[in-house]
Design an enzyme around this catalytic site. Structure first.
Site, PDB file in Angstrom:
ATOM      1  CG  HIS A 186       8.841   4.068  11.650  1.00 10.76           C
ATOM      2  ND1 HIS A 186       8.637   4.547  10.378  1.00 10.76           N
ATOM      3  CD2 HIS A 186       9.108   5.159  12.416  1.00 10.76           C
ATOM      4  CE1 HIS A 186       8.774   5.869  10.380  1.00 10.76           C
ATOM      5  NE2 HIS A 186       9.046   6.261  11.605  1.00 10.76           N
ATOM      6  CG  ASP A 310      10.012   3.507   4.036  1.00  8.78           C
ATOM      7  OD1 ASP A 310       8.895   2.962   4.129  1.00  8.78           O
ATOM      8  OD2 ASP A 310      10.343   4.500   4.698  1.00  8.78           O
ATOM      9  CG  HIS A 314       2.141   9.604  -0.396  1.00  8.82           C
ATOM     10  ND1 HIS A 314       1.048   9.126   0.299  1.00  8.82           N
ATOM     11  CD2 HIS A 314       3.214   9.337   0.391  1.00  8.82           C
ATOM     12  CE1 HIS A 314       1.443   8.613   1.454  1.00  8.82           C
ATOM     13  NE2 HIS A 314       2.755   8.714   1.524  1.00  8.82           N
TER      14      HIS A 314
HETATM   15  O1  DOR Z   1       7.385   8.595   5.246  1.00  5.63           O
HETATM   16  C1  DOR Z   1       6.800   7.555   5.516  1.00  5.63           C
HETATM   17  N1  DOR Z   1       5.784   7.114   4.746  1.00  5.63           N
HETATM   18  N2  DOR Z   1       7.150   6.857   6.598  1.00  5.63           N
HETATM   19  C2  DOR Z   1       6.413   5.826   7.048  1.00  5.63           C
HETATM   20  O2  DOR Z   1       6.748   5.284   8.069  1.00  5.63           O
HETATM   21  C3  DOR Z   1       5.186   5.403   6.345  1.00  5.63           C
HETATM   22  C4  DOR Z   1       5.251   5.818   4.941  1.00  5.63           C
HETATM   23  C5  DOR Z   1       3.920   5.716   4.227  1.00  5.63           C
HETATM   24  O3  DOR Z   1       3.250   4.712   4.405  1.00  5.63           O
HETATM   25  O4  DOR Z   1       3.594   6.607   3.446  1.00  5.63           O
HETATM   26 ZN    ZN Z   2       7.978   2.189   5.808  1.00  3.96          ZN
HETATM   27 ZN    ZN Z   3       8.801   3.451   8.671  1.00  4.67          ZN
END
Ligand code: DOR
Ligand code: ZN
Ligand code: ZN
Length: 431
Positions: A186, A310, A314
């Site tokens: 990252h 990715d 949430h």
């Molecule tokens: O926006 C993000 N969420 N970037 C990350 O690198 C981790 C990820 C997360 O785990 O929620």
């Molecule tokens: Zn990630």
């Molecule tokens: Zn990341």
């Protein structure tokens, strides 16, 4: 080979009448979870269960080497099993889960616990091991489990994770090179991020200024420099700008570097960040301006090697808090392949290129026996209707991820995964 209740050999399957990417109609015989033979005029052996392909397009199951399922620690957002269910609904048959769980996957014990929790997963799950200042000695044993295909390094702080200081990064890269373990980064430079904190209002409309494009380029340069001195295989995760592709080309080590792009940086931009749902779009690295997004999309046939969602679920409740409290991250594993199919339907990429981006390149780089519709490869497959027009998250499409929402809601796209097969077992079917 194990036998099921009716005495049928499990993981044996005959898929009748599919369309291959080259246009031919064919059958597929799967035995013991692998493709035994594939082609026109294939005879169906007696006793092998049959799946009617209905003329659908057959593709290798997608490999998403970048998901953040939330187990252990935040099971209310996603578990390994719910994440896998979301994956297979979208035609993803293999996921690599990231280490920023709680506890983080930076010890052998934490890894073993994830392996245990993933036992009944519908998808193949692998686990990226996390690089920490004090865990170099844990990496060889983690690799020996066979369930770790890459080491993950956060160069800048992100959700639930601080950045790794350069001296530790170098030690990990040097060891990973010796072990033949690919490294995923990252890439956002910590100092650059810190320097911006007092310059901009803290709201989601300035998120891309608080985490500027230059911070990504600086970290990428640093990662490439380290990779040049140690013969490591490197994946640069979720790139947000075409400039990264140019840097990789110029690095002279492009043969062992791969560029990953995520759907949100390809299909969403700062223009997508609208009231009243704006904080939903907070993600690291951030969504960029429209010009950067379209320049990145134009790299699908050139500088981008692989797609990774990715997937960072949430809950909406969390995302709709004020900016400073809303966690960064967007869910996406189940719409990765559909959005790529839509690119095919729009003529942006060919089917062969889609296969490279969604399975073949990742399989080859990470050493998985997957990504090809050929005898001897794992029977991780997806049957697709490339012409089906639908709206994401609307009509009969229900988000399968436990977080229950998608940033692509309402996108009208063409092409839908309809049946998903993992090791010869049907794990999802729309019928
Ligand atoms: O926006 C993000 N969420 N970037 C990350 O690198 C981790 C990820 C997360 O785990 O929620
Ligand atoms: Zn990630
Ligand atoms: Zn990341």
């Amino acid at each position: 080979m194990c036998k099921g209740a009716e005495g049928l050999a499990m993981n044996d399957l005959f898929i009748e009448d599919v369309r291959l990417p080259d246009g031919r109609r064919a059958g597929v015989l799967v035995t013991g979870g692998r493709i035994e033979s594939i082609g026109p005029d294939l005879a169906r052996p007696a006793e092998v269960p049959v799946l009617p392909g209905k003329g659908r397009l057959l593709l290798p199951g997608a490999i998403d080497a970048h998901v953040h399922f939330r187990q252990p620690g935040a099971e209310y957002k996603e578990t390994l099993l719910s994440g896998a269910a979301s994956a297979v609904k979208g035609g993803v048959t293999t996921c690599m889960d990231m280490p920023n769980t709680s506890p983080p996957t930076t010890t052998l014990a934490a890894l073993q616990e994830k392996i245990r929790l993933a036992q009944d997963s519908q998808a193949n799950l692998y686990f990226n091991f996390g690089a920490a200042p004090d865990n170099l000695d844990q990496v060889p044993a983690a690799l020996e489990t066979g369930r770790v295909k890459a080491l993950k390094i956060f160069m800048g702080p992100s959700t639930g994770q601080g950045g790794l200081a350069p001296e530790f990064m170098e030690r990990h890269i040097s060891q990973a090179a010796r072990l033949g373990l690919p490294v995923m980064v990252h890439a956002e430079d910590i100092d650059d991020l810190e320097n911006e904190q007092d310059r901009w209002p803290h709201d989601v409309h300035h998120h891309h200024k608080l985490r500027p494009a230059g911070a990504e380029l600086k970290a990428v340069a640093q990662a490439l420099e380290l990779a040049a001195s140690h013969p490591v295989k490197l994946i640069i995760c979720h790139v947000t700008q075409a400039e990264v592709c140019r840097m990789v080309e110029k690095s002279g080590i492009g043969d062992r570097v791969r560029v990953e792009a995520s759907p949100h940086h390809l299909f969403l931009s700062t223009g997508s960040i609208k009231n009243p749902r704006e904080n939903r779009f907070r993600v690291n690295p951030p969504l960029r301006e429209e010009e950067r997004r379209s320049a990145l999309l134009a790299e699908l046939n050139t500088g981008i090697n692989t797609l990774g969602s990715d997937h960072a679920p949430h809950t909406l409740e969390e995302k709709e808090q004020e900016y400073d409290r809303a966690p960064s991250g967007l869910p996406g594993v189940e719409y990765l392949l559909p959005l790529a199919l839509d690119c095919c339907s729009k003529g942006l990429i060919s089917i062969q290129r889609l296969i490279e981006l969604t399975s073949l390149n990742a399989a080859e780089f990470l050493g998985l026996n997957k990504g090809r519709l050929e005898a001897g490869y794992d029977a991780d497959l997806v049957l697709v209707d490339p012409e089906h027009v639908w709206n994401i998250g609307a009509g009969d499409d229900r988000v399968a991820s436990k977080c229950g929402w998608t940033p692509y809601e309402g996108f009208s796209i063409t092409g839908r995964p309809e049946v998903t097969i993992v090791s010869g077992r049907i794990v999802y079917s729309i019928d």
